[in-house]
Design an enzyme around this catalytic site. Structure first.
Site, mmCIF file in Angstrom:
data_model
loop_
_atom_site.group_PDB
_atom_site.id
_atom_site.type_symbol
_atom_site.label_atom_id
_atom_site.label_comp_id
_atom_site.label_asym_id
_atom_site.label_seq_id
_atom_site.Cartn_x
_atom_site.Cartn_y
_atom_site.Cartn_z
ATOM 1 N N ASP A 1 -26.601 -70.094 -2.749
ATOM 2 C CA ASP A 1 -25.988 -70.636 -3.959
ATOM 3 C C ASP A 1 -26.226 -69.654 -5.098
ATOM 4 O O ASP A 1 -27.369 -69.255 -5.343
ATOM 5 C CB ASP A 1 -26.659 -71.991 -4.284
ATOM 6 C CG ASP A 1 -26.082 -72.661 -5.528
ATOM 7 O OD1 ASP A 1 -25.153 -72.114 -6.145
ATOM 8 O OD2 ASP A 1 -26.579 -73.763 -5.882
ATOM 9 N N SER B 1 -24.938 -79.872 -10.236
ATOM 10 C CA SER B 1 -24.108 -78.755 -10.679
ATOM 11 C C SER B 1 -23.831 -78.832 -12.185
ATOM 12 O O SER B 1 -24.779 -78.910 -12.960
ATOM 13 C CB SER B 1 -22.840 -78.720 -9.827
ATOM 14 O OG SER B 1 -22.150 -77.522 -10.020
ATOM 15 N N HIS C 1 -24.197 -74.445 -2.245
ATOM 16 C CA HIS C 1 -23.856 -75.198 -3.441
ATOM 17 C C HIS C 1 -22.965 -76.403 -3.112
ATOM 18 O O HIS C 1 -21.970 -76.266 -2.424
ATOM 19 C CB HIS C 1 -23.152 -74.312 -4.471
ATOM 20 C CG HIS C 1 -23.044 -74.977 -5.801
ATOM 21 N ND1 HIS C 1 -24.111 -75.106 -6.652
ATOM 22 C CD2 HIS C 1 -22.026 -75.637 -6.396
ATOM 23 C CE1 HIS C 1 -23.751 -75.794 -7.711
ATOM 24 N NE2 HIS C 1 -22.486 -76.136 -7.585
#
Ligand SMILES: *[C@@H]1O[C@H](CO)[C@@H](O)[C@H](O)[C@H]1NC(C)=O
Ligand SMILES: *[C@@H]1O[C@H](CO)[C@@H](O)[C@H](O)[C@H]1NC(C)=O
Length: 421
Positions: free
Chosen positions: A361, A204, A391
């Site tokens: 995501d 991320s 995600h």
């Protein structure tokens, strides 16, 4: 009496179900568990904004009472108090908290292999929107522990400083400083690390920092070729287009709805939340913004993505937008925040790359476009795509937050490192 408590109970269950239930695509891994995880996040967020505590206003708000005014600081305080682990070595992995040139790190030294005196190594950068998380919370501690053990490697998990304490580009400075320190021959020797087998990785926002660091190192004569691989897990790679097909498709999907991602970006740049709505419709990169328009060509998904992904989604390109946004937040167009917009000239010097993306995501297409651009620059790329992934899933592998896709993504990632590092 019996009956009335039954009614109350039913009402409570219905209320809880109403709060927890969100419509999710049927293809996502363990949907009910994801709803529960999402509800937990939402409650933590509501707790920190204090909206649940208004009734207790005479006691003021619990959180402000603790003297933590900034809401992200507060949310992170909750996450860390629930999940922080002290450095605890197992029989196989030695874990130490130390600092590398002033930056805190947690080092995991895996078991040596008798036939290989020198170990492989990964510098790992945790996710959390540049604002949340820690190398020391259970999720990242367990991931790095497992990597160290399975890869017989040394994992350096960087405890870089977070928003709101520091903003862009300080997070980058921290990870660069720690990594440069680690790459010194005497430090590598101390940890018995093979200088030819070191990778950089992150998930991320940590994937964003890893990608930025990798671009920076590949441009530096002294650091070029020091990293053998980069492995990016659902990385954040750009803030110019919040209407890629994956942003449009997953606009409200947990645990990262689009408006939350836009807010993380704004916080990273110390910008104003007043711009959220305008940025959601790409008013910051409208056609009258010349520089932005030129850079958007690097993430032109109508040409970069296959038809199976673009489906019937339409690009959102405004003729006129809000010029104040780029005036106040010029960092939005900086390749040090958005590595996807770097020149081909920069990309072509990057090492072998792994990119993990998930269908559910908003950031899916950031990853796919980067893979495509790297391929065009002759970089060897593995794009590892998970149809039922969401995600953040890779860190959710253990009860009670265990997801089938969490285990599969983690195994696939570690296997790739095993083969390529
Ligand atoms: C986007 O910009 C246009 C043109 O300035 C404006 O009319 C519109 O209201 C803006 N949209 C948002 C959501 O700010
Ligand atoms: C994006 O690519 C398409 C197809 O190649 C092209 O028609 C369009 O002009 C491009 N847009 C930008 C902004 O470069």
């Amino acid at each position: 009496m019996m009956r009335s408590s039954c009614v109350v109970l039913t009402a409570l269950v219905a209320l809880a179900a109403y709060y927890i239930y969100i419509p999710l695509p049927s293809s996502v891994s363990d949907p009910w568990k994801l709803m529960l995880l999402d509800a937990t996040f939402r409650s933590a967020q509501q707790l920190e904004t204090g909206s649940q505590w208004k009734l207790l206003s005479s006691q003021s708000n619990l959180i402000h009472y603790l003297g933590l005014s900034h809401h992200l600081l507060t949310l992170n305080f909750i996450i860390i108090s629930v999940g922080k682990k002290s450095a605890w070595s197992s029989a196989q992995v030695k874990v130490t908290d130390t600092d590398f040139d002033g930056v805190e790190v947690r080092v995991f030294e895996g078991p040596p292999k008798p036939e290989e005196p020198l170990k492989r190594s990964v510098v790992y950068i945790h996710g959390g929107g540049w604002a949340l998380g820690s190398a020391k919370i259970k999720y990242y501690d367990e991931l790095c522990m497992e990597m160290a053990e399975e890869l017989n490697a040394v994992i350096v998990s960087v405890e870089y400083r977070l928003v709101p304490k520091v903003c862009f580009p300080e997070q980058i400075h921290d990870v660069v400083r720690a990594t440069k320190y680690f790459l010194q021959p005497e430090v590598l020797q101390k940890y018995s690390v093979d200088p030819g087998r070191i990778g950089i990785s992150g998930d991320s926002a940590g994937g964003n920092l890893a990608a930025v660091l990798c671009q920076q190192f590949s441009q530096d004569v002294n650091l070029k070729k020091k990293l053998k691989v980069q492995a990016l897990i659902y990385p954040v790679l750009q803030a110019l287009d919040f209407n890629t097909p994956s942003y449009q498709q997953n606009v409200n999907i947990p645990i990262l709805p689009r408006h939350t991602m836009v807010k993380y970006w704004i916080e990273y740049f110390k910008g104003s939340y007043d711009f959220v709505q305008a940025m959601v419709v790409n008013n910051h990169t409208s056609l009258d913004e010349e520089e932005a328009t030129a850079l958007r060509a690097h993430l032109n998904w109508t040409s970069l993505l296959p038809a199976s992904i673009t489906k019937n989604y339409k690009p959102v390109v405004q003729t006129t937008g809000n010029a104040r946004i780029l005036q106040e937040i010029p960092q939005l167009l900086d390749a040090r925040s958005a590595p996807l917009i770097a020149d081909q000239e920069v990309l072509k010097h990057l090492p072998k790359t792994y990119i993990l993306t998930c269908e559910h995501d908003v950031l899916r297409d950031d990853g796919i476009m980067y893979a495509k651009r790297l391929e065009s620059a002759d970089v060897e790329v593995t794009l590892d795509y998970f149809e039922d992934g969401f995600h953040g899933c890779m860190i959710f592998t253990r009860w009670p937050t265990n997801f089938a896709v969490g285990i599969r993504t983690k195994n696939s990632y570690i296997e790739w490192l095993d083969r390529n590092l």
